[in-house]
Design a protein around this motif. Structure first.
Motif, PDB file in Angstrom:
ATOM      1  N   PRO A  98      -9.918  31.213  73.107  1.00 55.75           N
ATOM      2  CA  PRO A  98     -10.492  30.265  72.148  1.00 55.75           C
ATOM      3  C   PRO A  98     -11.585  30.830  71.243  1.00 55.75           C
ATOM      4  CG  PRO A  98     -10.211  29.213  74.261  1.00 55.75           C
ATOM      5  CD  PRO A  98      -9.950  30.672  74.483  1.00 55.75           C
ATOM      6  N   MET A 148      -7.432  16.373  66.175  1.00 54.94           N
ATOM      7  CA  MET A 148      -7.272  15.529  67.353  1.00 54.94           C
ATOM      8  C   MET A 148      -8.507  14.660  67.552  1.00 54.94           C
ATOM      9  SD  MET A 148      -6.473  16.821  71.202  1.00 54.94           S
ATOM     10  CE  MET A 148      -4.830  17.462  71.084  1.00 54.94           C
ATOM     11  N   ILE A 197      -8.662  41.575  65.463  1.00 57.43           N
ATOM     12  CA  ILE A 197      -7.990  40.570  64.614  1.00 57.43           C
ATOM     13  C   ILE A 197      -8.871  40.152  63.443  1.00 57.43           C
ATOM     14  CG2 ILE A 197      -6.611  39.731  66.576  1.00 57.43           C
ATOM     15  CD1 ILE A 197      -8.157  37.146  66.445  1.00 57.43           C
ATOM     16  N   ASN A 198     -10.181  40.093  63.652  1.00 59.76           N
ATOM     17  CA  ASN A 198     -11.038  39.649  62.556  1.00 59.76           C
ATOM     18  C   ASN A 198     -11.159  40.697  61.452  1.00 59.76           C
ATOM     19  OD1 ASN A 198     -11.594  37.102  63.672  1.00 59.76           O
ATOM     20  ND2 ASN A 198     -13.182  37.981  64.976  1.00 59.76           N
ATOM     21  N   ALA A 234     -11.025  34.299  67.260  1.00 63.31           N
ATOM     22  CA  ALA A 234     -11.091  34.273  65.798  1.00 63.31           C
ATOM     23  C   ALA A 234     -12.434  33.708  65.384  1.00 63.31           C
ATOM     24  CB  ALA A 234      -9.969  33.416  65.238  1.00 63.31           C
ATOM     25  N   PRO A 281      -2.892  36.606  63.122  1.00 58.26           N
ATOM     26  CA  PRO A 281      -3.529  36.335  64.423  1.00 58.26           C
ATOM     27  C   PRO A 281      -4.758  35.442  64.301  1.00 58.26           C
ATOM     28  CG  PRO A 281      -3.073  38.677  64.181  1.00 58.26           C
ATOM     29  CD  PRO A 281      -2.756  38.046  62.864  1.00 58.26           C
ATOM     30  N   SER A 282      -5.608  35.738  63.302  1.00 58.48           N
ATOM     31  CA  SER A 282      -6.821  34.942  63.176  1.00 58.48           C
ATOM     32  C   SER A 282      -6.490  33.510  62.739  1.00 58.48           C
ATOM     33  CB  SER A 282      -7.790  35.587  62.191  1.00 58.48           C
ATOM     34  OG  SER A 282      -7.260  35.565  60.898  1.00 58.48           O
ATOM     35  N   LEU A 283      -5.491  33.379  61.839  1.00 57.15           N
ATOM     36  CA  LEU A 283      -5.134  32.035  61.375  1.00 57.15           C
ATOM     37  C   LEU A 283      -4.571  31.197  62.512  1.00 57.15           C
ATOM     38  CD1 LEU A 283      -3.420  32.069  57.877  1.00 57.15           C
ATOM     39  CD2 LEU A 283      -5.607  31.093  58.558  1.00 57.15           C
ATOM     40  N   VAL A 305      -6.742  20.635  74.394  1.00 55.54           N
ATOM     41  CA  VAL A 305      -5.749  21.585  73.886  1.00 55.54           C
ATOM     42  C   VAL A 305      -5.391  22.630  74.943  1.00 55.54           C
ATOM     43  CG1 VAL A 305      -5.390  23.469  72.237  1.00 55.54           C
ATOM     44  CG2 VAL A 305      -6.279  21.282  71.445  1.00 55.54           C
ATOM     45  N   ILE A 357     -15.880  19.713  68.661  1.00 55.56           N
ATOM     46  CA  ILE A 357     -14.522  19.948  69.140  1.00 55.56           C
ATOM     47  C   ILE A 357     -14.513  20.359  70.618  1.00 55.56           C
ATOM     48  CG2 ILE A 357     -13.522  20.479  66.898  1.00 55.56           C
ATOM     49  CD1 ILE A 357     -13.877  23.439  67.557  1.00 55.56           C
ATOM     50  N   ALA A 407      -5.106  31.588  65.703  1.00 58.04           N
ATOM     51  CA  ALA A 407      -6.175  31.266  66.656  1.00 58.04           C
ATOM     52  C   ALA A 407      -7.061  30.145  66.114  1.00 58.04           C
ATOM     53  CB  ALA A 407      -6.994  32.512  66.966  1.00 58.04           C
ATOM     54  N   LEU A 408      -7.429  30.237  64.834  1.00 57.69           N
ATOM     55  CA  LEU A 408      -8.258  29.170  64.261  1.00 57.69           C
ATOM     56  C   LEU A 408      -7.488  27.856  64.259  1.00 57.69           C
ATOM     57  CD1 LEU A 408      -9.995  30.875  61.181  1.00 57.69           C
ATOM     58  CD2 LEU A 408     -11.047  30.219  63.342  1.00 57.69           C
ATOM     59  N   ILE A 414      -5.112  26.851  66.332  1.00 60.11           N
ATOM     60  CA  ILE A 414      -4.969  26.251  67.660  1.00 60.11           C
ATOM     61  C   ILE A 414      -6.316  25.804  68.226  1.00 60.11           C
ATOM     62  CG2 ILE A 414      -4.292  26.679  70.058  1.00 60.11           C
ATOM     63  CD1 ILE A 414      -2.198  28.618  69.041  1.00 60.11           C
ATOM     64  N   PHE A 415      -7.345  26.654  68.049  1.00 60.97           N
ATOM     65  CA  PHE A 415      -8.584  26.392  68.789  1.00 60.97           C
ATOM     66  C   PHE A 415      -9.704  25.772  67.952  1.00 60.97           C
ATOM     67  CE2 PHE A 415      -6.514  29.887  71.180  1.00 60.97           C
ATOM     68  CZ  PHE A 415      -6.250  29.148  72.329  1.00 60.97           C
ATOM     69  N   VAL A 416      -9.493  25.621  66.642  1.00 61.14           N
ATOM     70  CA  VAL A 416     -10.507  24.936  65.840  1.00 61.14           C
ATOM     71  C   VAL A 416      -9.918  23.728  65.116  1.00 61.14           C
ATOM     72  CG1 VAL A 416     -12.172  25.119  63.959  1.00 61.14           C
ATOM     73  CG2 VAL A 416     -11.855  27.042  65.521  1.00 61.14           C
ATOM     74  N   PHE A 417      -8.848  23.945  64.338  1.00 59.91           N
ATOM     75  CA  PHE A 417      -8.359  22.846  63.510  1.00 59.91           C
ATOM     76  C   PHE A 417      -7.586  21.802  64.308  1.00 59.91           C
ATOM     77  CE2 PHE A 417      -9.204  26.123  60.296  1.00 59.91           C
ATOM     78  CZ  PHE A 417     -10.111  25.410  59.541  1.00 59.91           C
ATOM     79  N   THR A 418      -6.786  22.251  65.288  1.00 55.76           N
ATOM     80  CA  THR A 418      -6.100  21.258  66.125  1.00 55.76           C
ATOM     81  C   THR A 418      -7.108  20.358  66.846  1.00 55.76           C
ATOM     82  OG1 THR A 418      -4.306  22.840  66.431  1.00 55.76           O
ATOM     83  CG2 THR A 418      -4.338  20.934  67.898  1.00 55.76           C
ATOM     84  N   PRO A 419      -8.113  20.945  67.512  1.00 56.52           N
ATOM     85  CA  PRO A 419      -9.098  20.065  68.159  1.00 56.52           C
ATOM     86  C   PRO A 419      -9.828  19.159  67.169  1.00 56.52           C
ATOM     87  CG  PRO A 419      -9.347  22.314  68.951  1.00 56.52           C
ATOM     88  CD  PRO A 419      -8.357  22.365  67.843  1.00 56.52           C
ATOM     89  N   LEU A 420     -10.063  19.652  65.954  1.00 55.92           N
ATOM     90  CA  LEU A 420     -10.774  18.829  64.971  1.00 55.92           C
ATOM     91  C   LEU A 420      -9.932  17.627  64.570  1.00 55.92           C
ATOM     92  CD1 LEU A 420     -13.263  18.493  63.129  1.00 55.92           C
ATOM     93  CD2 LEU A 420     -11.962  19.680  61.358  1.00 55.92           C
ATOM     94  N   THR A 428     -12.015  17.998  72.720  1.00 53.24           N
ATOM     95  CA  THR A 428     -10.603  18.155  72.336  1.00 53.24           C
ATOM     96  C   THR A 428     -10.128  19.593  72.529  1.00 53.24           C
ATOM     97  OG1 THR A 428     -11.467  18.060  70.069  1.00 53.24           O
ATOM     98  CG2 THR A 428     -10.188  16.183  70.841  1.00 53.24           C
ATOM     99  N   SER A 429     -11.040  20.580  72.476  1.00 52.84           N
ATOM    100  CA  SER A 429     -10.631  21.944  72.799  1.00 52.84           C
ATOM    101  C   SER A 429     -10.174  22.014  74.243  1.00 52.84           C
ATOM    102  CB  SER A 429     -11.780  22.930  72.606  1.00 52.84           C
ATOM    103  OG  SER A 429     -12.122  23.014  71.257  1.00 52.84           O
TER     104      SER A 429
END
Lengths: 304, 283
Positions: free
Chosen positions: B154, A41, B97-98, B157, A26-28, B138, B131, A30-31, A33-39, B134-135
């Motif tokens: 968003p 992009m 989750i964390n 995590a 779940p955490s991976l 997304v 970000i 979320a990270l 989609i919401f951190v690495f994808t935007p980065l 771009t967030s």
């Protein structure tokens, strides 16, 4: 018996892979989609003239060239530098000194004061802005009441560029003071008392104790505080946006974050351009943080 | 006799100075909040007749709060409910989750562990500003705008939170866990029945932290939700600040109510939070 038990354990271990992945999934995701994808992009789109719902053309580093030449962007960098210079040293020194005061307090009084100074830390920037807009208010502000009592004229704190910046700095310091003081206090408490006792026996003056014991022992605390403060100040948004609707008098409260947000809202520039300006700020933040690390020098690494 | 007096005199004076400084600093911290509190009970004109010597309202009135409840354009209590729903569910999901991920990183060996851990830590160093735009793109592409999802998902995590839990789990003794493994307990079972009950303080600290972050957020909701149903309380305060510029008591009353949940939560859990700060201050 022993053999089957060992076999059981190793089969458990094998199953562990699946369980472990399930647990971090779940955490991976979320990270991702919401951190690495935007980065990713952001890195890609900064090289284009991209707009939402429109085609894109690759234009190389053109965005970066335009951003660097943009006078408003430069103004926002200048404001950012001013805010850093106003907020970071003041907050750093105040919290360092106050940590000593906290250490000298009786336990009960100390606990009460720790609670009291920490309350502003949990208040949002929006609410803090409301409070300080009220305090700096021209007609009904408490500061102007004080000036009147002293026989002075009222001051339009929120209308004059440098005073507007000061108002934001004061609000920001008010919000962060409790957190930083407690972190400093923790760092201070962590220094073994025996160091000071030994120094005392050797006849070291309080000043020498400060230079040779306190300051070097608190390196990691200083790094933590400086990086937190700088990263926070560089990305300041709520206070200028709330107190001055963004740019403020003569653009004096236009921070980079406000600049990026304003460009995002208006259609004047492409999203590619806006993203490029945000990426440039990441470089600034990264550079300043590594400067902190090199100047102060950490004893422990971040990981493990 | 005199020398003894002298010797005692200095620390005493230092202590007095410390107390004076402490009182002034504490006032600086607390006064603005008290000023907001009393002012929101003042009648319209009295609010802007600032006089700290007449600290308390000449008459305690609740008109400002009634105005809030009556506002149809920016319904206050609707926003409070929506913000409470978002913050509470986000805080619970976030610690779930964390901490689960943290357990795996702390206690289980698996392929690519180091790589995935490094990636997770790396995400801590990416500033939100970078970000931000771009967030938005997304969540727009995912069709999440104007929903509870866009407010909650968003920020869930958090590498910082995983890091904090992992640090705590690393320090827990091995023996019980090994015995449970040999008895055939599953990893999930061990996590739920051994780790969670013994990790109250990181759960409280990270849960409170997540709640505060969500409750106080302004920029992200302002970018992603406009529907009254989802609008968050800080957005509403921001609007009041424009609409009630001439009736500042209303803005203060709204701010007071919006600040109450974070402050109360902090006061309830302060023992844990201050302890948590002490830990992170030393690392």
């Amino acid at each position: 018996m022993a053999k089957s038990r060992a076999a059981g354990l190793s089969s458990l271990r094998r199953k562990d892979h699946a369980t472990a992945y399930l647990m971090i999934l779940p955490s991976l995701v979320a990270l991702g989609i919401f951190v690495f994808t935007p980065l990713v992009m952001a890195l890609e789109k900064s090289l284009t003239d991209w707009q939402l719902y429109q085609g894109t053309t690759f234009i190389g580093l053109e965005n970066f060239r335009i951003v660097l030449g943009n006078s408003l962007f430069r103004k926002s960098l200048e404001n950012m530098a001013r805010f850093v210079l106003m907020i970071v040293p003041a907050q750093f020194v105040f919290s360092f000194l106050f940590a000593h005061v906290l250490r000298g307090m009786h336990q009960r009084a100390g606990a009460l004061i720790k609670t009291a100074i920490y309350v502003p830390t949990v208040i949002s920037g929006v609410v803090a802005s409301v409070i300080f807009l009220f305090i700096f208010h021209y007609q009904g502000g408490i500061l102007n009441w004080l000036l009147r009592q002293l026989g002075q004229k009222r001051i339009a704190f929120l209308a004059e560029p440098s005073l507007a910046q000061m108002s934001i700095a004061v609000t920001s310091i008010w919000m962060g003071f409790g957190y930083n003081s407690l972190i400093m206090y923790a760092g201070l408490q962590n220094i073994p008392q025996s160091y000071y006792e030994a120094a005392e026996v050797d006849g070291a003056t309080p000043f020498k104790q400060l230079i040779y014991i306190t300051l070097p022992s608190m390196k990691n605390t200083f790094i933590l505080i400086l990086i937190n403060l700088m990263t926070g100040t560089l990305q300041m948004f709520d206070l200028p946006y709330m107190m001055f609707g963004g740019a403020g008098p003569v653009n004096s409260t236009l921070t980079p974050m406000v600049y990026v947000y304003n460009n995002f809202k208006s259609a004047e520039y492409s999203l590619g351009y806006t993203i490029a300006s945000a990426l440039l700020l990441m470089i600034v933040i990264g550079a300043l943080n590594s400067l902190v690390f090199t100047v102060i020098g950490s004893q422990k690494s971040q990981d493990e | 006799m005199q020398s003894e007096l002298k010797r005692r005199g200095r620390p005493h004076r230092a202590r007095t100075a410390f107390t004076v400084i402490a009182v002034i600093v504490t006032l600086f911290s607390v006064f603005p909040l008290l000023w907001m509190f009393v002012s929101s009970f003042k009648e319209g004109k009295e609010v802007l007749r600032a006089n700290p010597l007449r600290f308390f309202p000449s008459q305690w009135i609740t008109a400002n709060f009634q105005k809030l409840a009556e506002d149809r354009t920016y319904p206050f209590w609707q926003a409070m409910r929506s913000t409470a729903f978002v913050s509470v569910s986000a805080a619970l999901l976030s610690i779930s989750i964390n901490s689960m991920a943290a357990y795996a990183y702390a206690r289980i060996e698996f392929t690519f562990k180091t790589l995935l851990w490094r990636l997770t830590v790396l995400s801590m160093y990416i500033p939100g500003l970078t970000i931000l735009v771009t967030s938005f793109v997304v969540v727009n592409n995912l069709g999440l705008l104007d929903s509870y999802w866009v407010l909650i998902l968003p920020g869930l995590a958090s590498a910082y939170s995983i890091f904090f839990f992992r640090q705590f789990f690393l320090n827990m003794p091995m023996a019980v866990e090994e015995a449970a493994l040999i008895d055939g307990a599953s990893r999930f079972r061990i996590f739920y029945s051994i780790f969670i009950p013994n990790a109250k303080s990181p759960y409280v600290i990270m849960g409170t932290g997540a709640f505060l972050g969500y409750w106080n957020s302004f920029l992200w909701p302002a970018m992603t939700v406009t529907n009254q149903k989802y609008v968050q309380v800080m957005q509403v305060i921001r609007s009041y600040n424009n609409v009630y510029a001439n009736n500042y008591g209303v803005v203060l009353a709204g701010s007071l109510l919006a600040a109450l949940p974070p402050v109360l939560l902090f006061l309830v859990f302060q023992r844990y939070i201050v302890k948590g700060l002490m830990i992170s201050g030393i690392k």
